[in-house]
Design a protein around this motif. Sequence first.
Motif, PDB file in Angstrom:
ATOM      1  N   LEU A 108     -14.660  -8.764   9.965  1.00  0.00           N
ATOM      2  CA  LEU A 108     -15.190  -7.442   9.656  1.00  0.00           C
ATOM      3  C   LEU A 108     -16.694  -7.405   9.447  1.00  0.00           C
ATOM      4  O   LEU A 108     -17.299  -6.331   9.569  1.00  0.00           O
ATOM      5  CB  LEU A 108     -14.487  -6.890   8.403  1.00  0.00           C
ATOM      6  N   ASP A 109     -17.294  -8.531   9.112  1.00  0.00           N
ATOM      7  CA  ASP A 109     -18.728  -8.533   8.852  1.00  0.00           C
ATOM      8  C   ASP A 109     -19.467  -9.221  10.000  1.00  0.00           C
ATOM      9  O   ASP A 109     -19.160 -10.369  10.341  1.00  0.00           O
ATOM     10  CB  ASP A 109     -19.038  -9.261   7.539  1.00  0.00           C
ATOM     11  N   PRO A 110     -20.435  -8.562  10.596  1.00  0.00           N
ATOM     12  CA  PRO A 110     -21.103  -9.124  11.782  1.00  0.00           C
ATOM     13  C   PRO A 110     -21.838 -10.434  11.527  1.00  0.00           C
ATOM     14  O   PRO A 110     -21.896 -11.293  12.414  1.00  0.00           O
ATOM     15  CB  PRO A 110     -22.066  -8.017  12.208  1.00  0.00           C
ATOM     16  N   VAL A 111     -22.400 -10.614  10.329  1.00  0.00           N
ATOM     17  CA  VAL A 111     -23.127 -11.850  10.040  1.00  0.00           C
ATOM     18  C   VAL A 111     -22.179 -13.047  10.003  1.00  0.00           C
ATOM     19  O   VAL A 111     -22.433 -14.096  10.614  1.00  0.00           O
ATOM     20  CB  VAL A 111     -23.896 -11.732   8.711  1.00  0.00           C
ATOM     21  N   PHE A 112     -21.065 -12.894   9.300  1.00  0.00           N
ATOM     22  CA  PHE A 112     -20.113 -13.993   9.198  1.00  0.00           C
ATOM     23  C   PHE A 112     -19.316 -14.167  10.488  1.00  0.00           C
ATOM     24  O   PHE A 112     -18.942 -15.289  10.847  1.00  0.00           O
ATOM     25  CB  PHE A 112     -19.189 -13.767   7.999  1.00  0.00           C
ATOM     26  N   LYS A 113     -19.080 -13.078  11.205  1.00  0.00           N
ATOM     27  CA  LYS A 113     -18.392 -13.184  12.493  1.00  0.00           C
ATOM     28  C   LYS A 113     -19.239 -13.941  13.499  1.00  0.00           C
ATOM     29  O   LYS A 113     -18.720 -14.756  14.284  1.00  0.00           O
ATOM     30  CB  LYS A 113     -18.053 -11.797  13.030  1.00  0.00           C
ATOM     31  N   LYS A 114     -20.538 -13.714  13.492  1.00  0.00           N
ATOM     32  CA  LYS A 114     -21.427 -14.388  14.430  1.00  0.00           C
ATOM     33  C   LYS A 114     -21.324 -15.900  14.284  1.00  0.00           C
ATOM     34  O   LYS A 114     -21.263 -16.638  15.291  1.00  0.00           O
ATOM     35  CB  LYS A 114     -22.868 -13.927  14.208  1.00  0.00           C
ATOM     36  N   PHE A 115     -21.298 -16.383  13.045  1.00  0.00           N
ATOM     37  CA  PHE A 115     -21.175 -17.827  12.838  1.00  0.00           C
ATOM     38  C   PHE A 115     -19.772 -18.303  13.200  1.00  0.00           C
ATOM     39  O   PHE A 115     -19.605 -19.330  13.869  1.00  0.00           O
ATOM     40  CB  PHE A 115     -21.492 -18.195  11.392  1.00  0.00           C
ATOM     41  N   SER A 116     -18.752 -17.583  12.772  1.00  0.00           N
ATOM     42  CA  SER A 116     -17.366 -18.018  12.954  1.00  0.00           C
ATOM     43  C   SER A 116     -16.976 -18.109  14.416  1.00  0.00           C
ATOM     44  O   SER A 116     -16.108 -18.920  14.784  1.00  0.00           O
ATOM     45  CB  SER A 116     -16.427 -17.062  12.213  1.00  0.00           C
ATOM     46  N   TYR A 117     -17.596 -17.288  15.253  1.00  0.00           N
ATOM     47  CA  TYR A 117     -17.285 -17.261  16.682  1.00  0.00           C
ATOM     48  C   TYR A 117     -18.410 -17.880  17.523  1.00  0.00           C
ATOM     49  O   TYR A 117     -18.487 -17.637  18.721  1.00  0.00           O
ATOM     50  CB  TYR A 117     -17.028 -15.825  17.139  1.00  0.00           C
ATOM     51  N   SER A 118     -19.243 -18.683  16.892  1.00  0.00           N
ATOM     52  CA  SER A 118     -20.400 -19.247  17.587  1.00  0.00           C
ATOM     53  C   SER A 118     -19.984 -20.326  18.581  1.00  0.00           C
ATOM     54  O   SER A 118     -18.885 -20.890  18.522  1.00  0.00           O
ATOM     55  CB  SER A 118     -21.382 -19.834  16.566  1.00  0.00           C
ATOM     56  N   GLU A 119     -20.901 -20.629  19.497  1.00  0.00           N
ATOM     57  CA  GLU A 119     -20.639 -21.657  20.503  1.00  0.00           C
ATOM     58  C   GLU A 119     -20.424 -23.027  19.858  1.00  0.00           C
ATOM     59  O   GLU A 119     -19.608 -23.830  20.337  1.00  0.00           O
ATOM     60  CB  GLU A 119     -21.791 -21.721  21.503  1.00  0.00           C
ATOM     61  N   VAL A 121     -19.101 -23.676  16.921  1.00  0.00           N
ATOM     62  CA  VAL A 121     -17.744 -23.713  16.367  1.00  0.00           C
ATOM     63  C   VAL A 121     -16.739 -23.885  17.498  1.00  0.00           C
ATOM     64  O   VAL A 121     -15.780 -24.663  17.392  1.00  0.00           O
ATOM     65  CB  VAL A 121     -17.451 -22.456  15.535  1.00  0.00           C
ATOM     66  N   SER A 122     -16.945 -23.184  18.601  1.00  0.00           N
ATOM     67  CA  SER A 122     -16.062 -23.320  19.761  1.00  0.00           C
ATOM     68  C   SER A 122     -16.061 -24.755  20.276  1.00  0.00           C
ATOM     69  O   SER A 122     -15.004 -25.327  20.570  1.00  0.00           O
ATOM     70  CB  SER A 122     -16.505 -22.368  20.879  1.00  0.00           C
ATOM     71  N   GLY A 123     -17.248 -25.343  20.376  1.00  0.00           N
ATOM     72  CA  GLY A 123     -17.352 -26.716  20.864  1.00  0.00           C
ATOM     73  C   GLY A 123     -16.652 -27.705  19.955  1.00  0.00           C
ATOM     74  O   GLY A 123     -15.995 -28.655  20.412  1.00  0.00           O
ATOM     75  N   LEU A 124     -16.783 -27.495  18.657  1.00  0.00           N
ATOM     76  CA  LEU A 124     -16.115 -28.347  17.675  1.00  0.00           C
ATOM     77  C   LEU A 124     -14.598 -28.275  17.853  1.00  0.00           C
ATOM     78  O   LEU A 124     -13.909 -29.305  17.913  1.00  0.00           O
ATOM     79  CB  LEU A 124     -16.511 -27.909  16.263  1.00  0.00           C
ATOM     80  N   LEU A 125     -14.063 -27.060  17.947  1.00  0.00           N
ATOM     81  CA  LEU A 125     -12.614 -26.890  18.064  1.00  0.00           C
ATOM     82  C   LEU A 125     -12.102 -27.409  19.399  1.00  0.00           C
ATOM     83  O   LEU A 125     -10.992 -27.946  19.490  1.00  0.00           O
ATOM     84  CB  LEU A 125     -12.252 -25.416  17.882  1.00  0.00           C
ATOM     85  N   SER A 126     -12.916 -27.277  20.438  1.00  0.00           N
ATOM     86  CA  SER A 126     -12.531 -27.835  21.728  1.00  0.00           C
ATOM     87  C   SER A 126     -12.404 -29.341  21.652  1.00  0.00           C
ATOM     88  O   SER A 126     -11.491 -29.942  22.245  1.00  0.00           O
ATOM     89  CB  SER A 126     -13.558 -27.437  22.798  1.00  0.00           C
ATOM     90  N   LEU A 170     -12.832 -25.349   8.024  1.00  0.00           N
ATOM     91  CA  LEU A 170     -14.258 -25.525   8.292  1.00  0.00           C
ATOM     92  C   LEU A 170     -15.005 -25.045   7.063  1.00  0.00           C
ATOM     93  O   LEU A 170     -15.034 -23.840   6.777  1.00  0.00           O
ATOM     94  CB  LEU A 170     -14.678 -24.725   9.537  1.00  0.00           C
ATOM     95  N   TRP A 171     -15.591 -25.966   6.317  1.00  0.00           N
ATOM     96  CA  TRP A 171     -16.198 -25.698   5.005  1.00  0.00           C
ATOM     97  C   TRP A 171     -17.697 -25.924   5.120  1.00  0.00           C
ATOM     98  O   TRP A 171     -18.154 -27.051   5.223  1.00  0.00           O
ATOM     99  CB  TRP A 171     -15.562 -26.612   3.961  1.00  0.00           C
ATOM    100  N   LEU A 172     -18.443 -24.835   5.113  1.00  0.00           N
ATOM    101  CA  LEU A 172     -19.893 -24.903   5.315  1.00  0.00           C
ATOM    102  C   LEU A 172     -20.623 -24.791   3.981  1.00  0.00           C
ATOM    103  O   LEU A 172     -20.487 -23.780   3.271  1.00  0.00           O
ATOM    104  CB  LEU A 172     -20.351 -23.780   6.244  1.00  0.00           C
ATOM    105  N   ALA A 173     -21.407 -25.802   3.646  1.00  0.00           N
ATOM    106  CA  ALA A 173     -22.197 -25.766   2.413  1.00  0.00           C
ATOM    107  C   ALA A 173     -23.412 -24.854   2.606  1.00  0.00           C
ATOM    108  O   ALA A 173     -24.225 -25.081   3.500  1.00  0.00           O
ATOM    109  CB  ALA A 173     -22.652 -27.177   2.044  1.00  0.00           C
ATOM    110  N   LEU A 174     -23.505 -23.834   1.786  1.00  0.00           N
ATOM    111  CA  LEU A 174     -24.669 -22.946   1.803  1.00  0.00           C
ATOM    112  C   LEU A 174     -25.690 -23.343   0.742  1.00  0.00           C
ATOM    113  O   LEU A 174     -26.804 -22.826   0.713  1.00  0.00           O
ATOM    114  CB  LEU A 174     -24.220 -21.498   1.593  1.00  0.00           C
ATOM    115  N   GLU A 175     -25.287 -24.255  -0.128  1.00  0.00           N
ATOM    116  CA  GLU A 175     -26.165 -24.914  -1.096  1.00  0.00           C
ATOM    117  C   GLU A 175     -25.752 -26.382  -1.136  1.00  0.00           C
ATOM    118  O   GLU A 175     -24.634 -26.735  -0.736  1.00  0.00           O
ATOM    119  CB  GLU A 175     -26.022 -24.305  -2.495  1.00  0.00           C
ATOM    120  N   ASP A 176     -26.630 -27.230  -1.643  1.00  0.00           N
ATOM    121  CA  ASP A 176     -26.256 -28.635  -1.810  1.00  0.00           C
ATOM    122  C   ASP A 176     -25.021 -28.717  -2.704  1.00  0.00           C
ATOM    123  O   ASP A 176     -24.939 -28.034  -3.742  1.00  0.00           O
ATOM    124  CB  ASP A 176     -27.393 -29.427  -2.447  1.00  0.00           C
ATOM    125  N   ALA A 177     -24.060 -29.538  -2.292  1.00  0.00           N
ATOM    126  CA  ALA A 177     -22.833 -29.726  -3.067  1.00  0.00           C
ATOM    127  C   ALA A 177     -22.797 -31.158  -3.579  1.00  0.00           C
ATOM    128  O   ALA A 177     -22.833 -32.109  -2.789  1.00  0.00           O
ATOM    129  CB  ALA A 177     -21.609 -29.431  -2.209  1.00  0.00           C
TER     130      ALA A 177
END
Length: 283
Positions: A108-119, A121-126, A170-177
Amino acid sequence: MGIGGNLSSDQVQFFNSQGYLVLESFATLEEIEAMRTRMDQLLHDFDCSATASIFSTKNQQQLTDNYFLESVDKISFFFEEKAFGDDGSLKQPKELSINKVGHALHELDPVFKKFSYSEKVSGLLSSLAYKRPIPIQSMYLFKQPGIGGEVVPHQDNSFLYTEPQTCTGLWLALEDATVVNGCLWAIPGSQKNGLVRRLIRGEDGMTFDRPSPAYDPTDFVPIEVKAGSLVVIHGDLIHQSFENQSSKSRHAYSVHVVDTDGCKWAPDNWIRRKVEPEPIYLS
């Protein structure tokens, strides 16, 4: 369409052996800033007087409400257990009280959708042999300073079950963990032991089909990562995170993906959608 894999054979071998994989600098600084800025705006616009749904992995069966169940195709807000005082009011600003936002940011959100459907991410899943992957849920995780709650040991396939099992986190760190602010911990190789239990949604709510095993704390290893790193998590990997008792938050964006090619979504999963999400790609 043909999607080229972007993982090396060594990376795929490590993932299959250990059950997780860390990809450093997977997200750019611009992508991180875009997601954090967008979440700031979503929180600013959120009217917390309209709902007070609490999320807890310890007591989710008791705390599950319609707001939670209806969040599968919405952007919903869930508070930390320790966010409220005895009088029921927030003890700190709402921005420091939210446990997570979910579960359809990817849709529903274009910012998060852009990352989730990015090339990428596609390459990783492939690389992991996905044929028709869909993001089945997404969450922005805050792990708030001082009150960020524990996430008990679990397997993602327990909640997002397909036949055969295909869930990958797929767990993306947005800050140092770090171990100080609540990074992920996992039992390397534990995915090889298979699925321990499932969360079943029935007419009377949600229940696990068997008790959780007792795990040896010394078997877990910390997965400390820098902002921008992606942790890829096998659906059967035992993983957890501890309370954040530090003064620093630990923001992350998490997407769970399942395959839909030759796979069946279990009808007794907690997620029940009327419309299937758009696939990330078709192969």
